[in-house]
Design a protein around this motif. Structure first.
Motif, PDB file in Angstrom:
ATOM      1  N   ASP A 200       0.830  -1.201   0.000  1.00 27.76           N
ATOM      2  CA  ASP A 200       0.000   0.000   0.000  1.00 27.76           C
ATOM      3  C   ASP A 200       0.862   1.248   0.000  1.00 27.76           C
ATOM      4  OD1 ASP A 200      -2.177  -1.723   0.238  1.00 27.76           O
ATOM      5  OD2 ASP A 200      -2.227  -1.550   2.423  1.00 27.76           O
TER       6      ASP A 200
ATOM      7  N   THR B 195       3.993   6.994   2.003  1.00 26.55           N
ATOM      8  CA  THR B 195       4.696   5.980   2.780  1.00 26.55           C
ATOM      9  C   THR B 195       4.230   4.609   2.305  1.00 26.55           C
ATOM     10  OG1 THR B 195       3.007   6.025   4.507  1.00 26.55           O
ATOM     11  CG2 THR B 195       4.919   7.465   4.799  1.00 26.55           C
TER      12      THR B 195
ATOM     13  N   GLU C 217       3.074   0.597   3.334  1.00 29.40           N
ATOM     14  CA  GLU C 217       2.653  -0.418   4.292  1.00 29.40           C
ATOM     15  C   GLU C 217       2.529  -1.735   3.545  1.00 29.40           C
ATOM     16  OE1 GLU C 217      -0.617   0.560   6.810  1.00 29.40           O
ATOM     17  OE2 GLU C 217       0.415   2.313   7.624  1.00 29.40           O
TER      18      GLU C 217
ATOM     19  N   ARG D 206       0.964  -5.836   3.770  1.00 34.75           N
ATOM     20  CA  ARG D 206       0.154  -6.889   4.399  1.00 34.75           C
ATOM     21  C   ARG D 206       0.445  -8.182   3.650  1.00 34.75           C
ATOM     22  NH1 ARG D 206      -2.627  -2.376   4.888  1.00 34.75           N
ATOM     23  NH2 ARG D 206      -3.786  -1.934   6.776  1.00 34.75           N
TER      24      ARG D 206
ATOM     25  N   HIS E  13       0.807  -7.365   9.240  1.00 35.04           N
ATOM     26  CA  HIS E  13       0.797  -5.988   8.737  1.00 35.04           C
ATOM     27  C   HIS E  13       2.068  -5.302   9.224  1.00 35.04           C
ATOM     28  CE1 HIS E  13      -0.711  -1.641   9.290  1.00 35.04           C
ATOM     29  NE2 HIS E  13      -0.361  -1.795   8.039  1.00 35.04           N
ATOM     30  N   ARG E  14       2.862  -4.819   8.275  1.00 40.96           N
ATOM     31  CA  ARG E  14       4.031  -4.006   8.626  1.00 40.96           C
ATOM     32  C   ARG E  14       3.652  -2.568   8.273  1.00 40.96           C
ATOM     33  NH1 ARG E  14       8.903  -5.186  10.433  1.00 40.96           N
ATOM     34  NH2 ARG E  14       8.973  -7.310   9.657  1.00 40.96           N
ATOM     35  N   ASP E  15       3.557  -1.722   9.299  1.00 41.92           N
ATOM     36  CA  ASP E  15       3.093  -0.353   9.074  1.00 41.92           C
ATOM     37  C   ASP E  15       4.194   0.541   8.527  1.00 41.92           C
ATOM     38  OD1 ASP E  15       4.670   0.577  11.209  1.00 41.92           O
ATOM     39  OD2 ASP E  15       2.993   0.731  12.598  1.00 41.92           O
ATOM     40  N   ARG E  16       3.865   1.792   8.297  1.00 35.87           N
ATOM     41  CA  ARG E  16       4.807   2.726   7.652  1.00 35.87           C
ATOM     42  C   ARG E  16       6.050   2.977   8.482  1.00 35.87           C
ATOM     43  NH1 ARG E  16       0.545   6.829   9.150  1.00 35.87           N
ATOM     44  NH2 ARG E  16       1.514   7.994  10.834  1.00 35.87           N
ATOM     45  N   ARG E  17       5.993   2.672   9.769  1.00 35.55           N
ATOM     46  CA  ARG E  17       7.165   2.839  10.640  1.00 35.55           C
ATOM     47  C   ARG E  17       7.974   1.546  10.771  1.00 35.55           C
ATOM     48  NH1 ARG E  17       3.045   5.664  13.272  1.00 35.55           N
ATOM     49  NH2 ARG E  17       3.395   7.905  13.276  1.00 35.55           N
TER      50      ARG E  17
ATOM     51  N   ASN F 187       6.746  -1.311  12.069  1.00 33.13           N
ATOM     52  CA  ASN F 187       6.233  -2.177  13.138  1.00 33.13           C
ATOM     53  C   ASN F 187       5.458  -3.339  12.531  1.00 33.13           C
ATOM     54  OD1 ASN F 187       7.151  -0.404  15.207  1.00 33.13           O
ATOM     55  ND2 ASN F 187       5.409   0.922  14.770  1.00 33.13           N
TER      56      ASN F 187
END
Length: 177
Positions: free
Chosen positions: A98, A146, A148, A150, A160-164, A166
């Motif tokens: 994403d 950014t 992301e 999934r 899910h690896r988020d924009r930071r 995590n």
């Protein structure tokens, strides 16, 4: 009635009662210590299981990177792309990359094998050596988005690896099946 008139029993009975009370206190303390130890071991077992569950997912990431619009033509214009790294030994499935800006632009893949890949304009390429082109333009393109990611691991757990960066385990999304 005075203290001398009362029958307080004999000394061995009192000693026996004191020992029984001390034994009861010791049993309560031992049970409490056993419960704490059991709780600690359960927590350790759960943490070990989480580590095992995350083993493949921990090796998967995505991030923005500068690339040639045609990764095989070093003279093509420089654009922003996305590097997707699957450093595990197994493929990942139901992958959604994403781009987050004013909206969400998703690119989906059924599977991504182990390796590094470059996503440029919705096309996925094996990542060539050196993601940053040898000649950077004077006017670098701006990036206002950014990334992301999934995906499902081989045990069909959704992540899910988020924009930071995590990593969080998520419930399966029926629309991504």
């Amino acid at each position: 009635m005075t203290l001398h008139d009362m029958d307080l029993g004999d000394l061995p009975t009192w000693i026996s009662a004191g020992v029984a009370l001390a034994a009861l206190i010791a049993v309560i303390r031992a049970a409490s210590a056993a419960w704490r130890t059991l709780s600690l071991e359960r927590a350790r077992d759960e943490e070990r299981q989480r580590s095992v569950d995350r083993a493949q997912a921990d090796l998967v990431a995505a991030w923005p990177a500068l690339a040639n619009s045609d990764p095989f033509d070093p003279d093509s214009p420089v654009v922003w792309g996305v590097v997707v790294r699957n450093a595990s030994a197994l493929p990942i499935h139901q992958v959604s990359v994403d781009h987050l800006d004013s909206g969400v632009q998703s690119v989906r893949y059924e599977a991504i094998p182990p390796g590094d890949f470059l996503l440029v304009d919705r096309e996925m390429y094996p990542r060539p050596e050196g993601v940053v082109p040898p000649r950077l333009p004077d006017n670098l393109p701006t990036r206002e988005w950014t990334v992301e990611l999934r995906f499902s691991d081989m045990a069909e757990r959704r992540w899910h690896r988020d924009r930071r960066g995590n990593l969080v385990r998520i419930a399966p999304d029926p629309s991504e099946s």
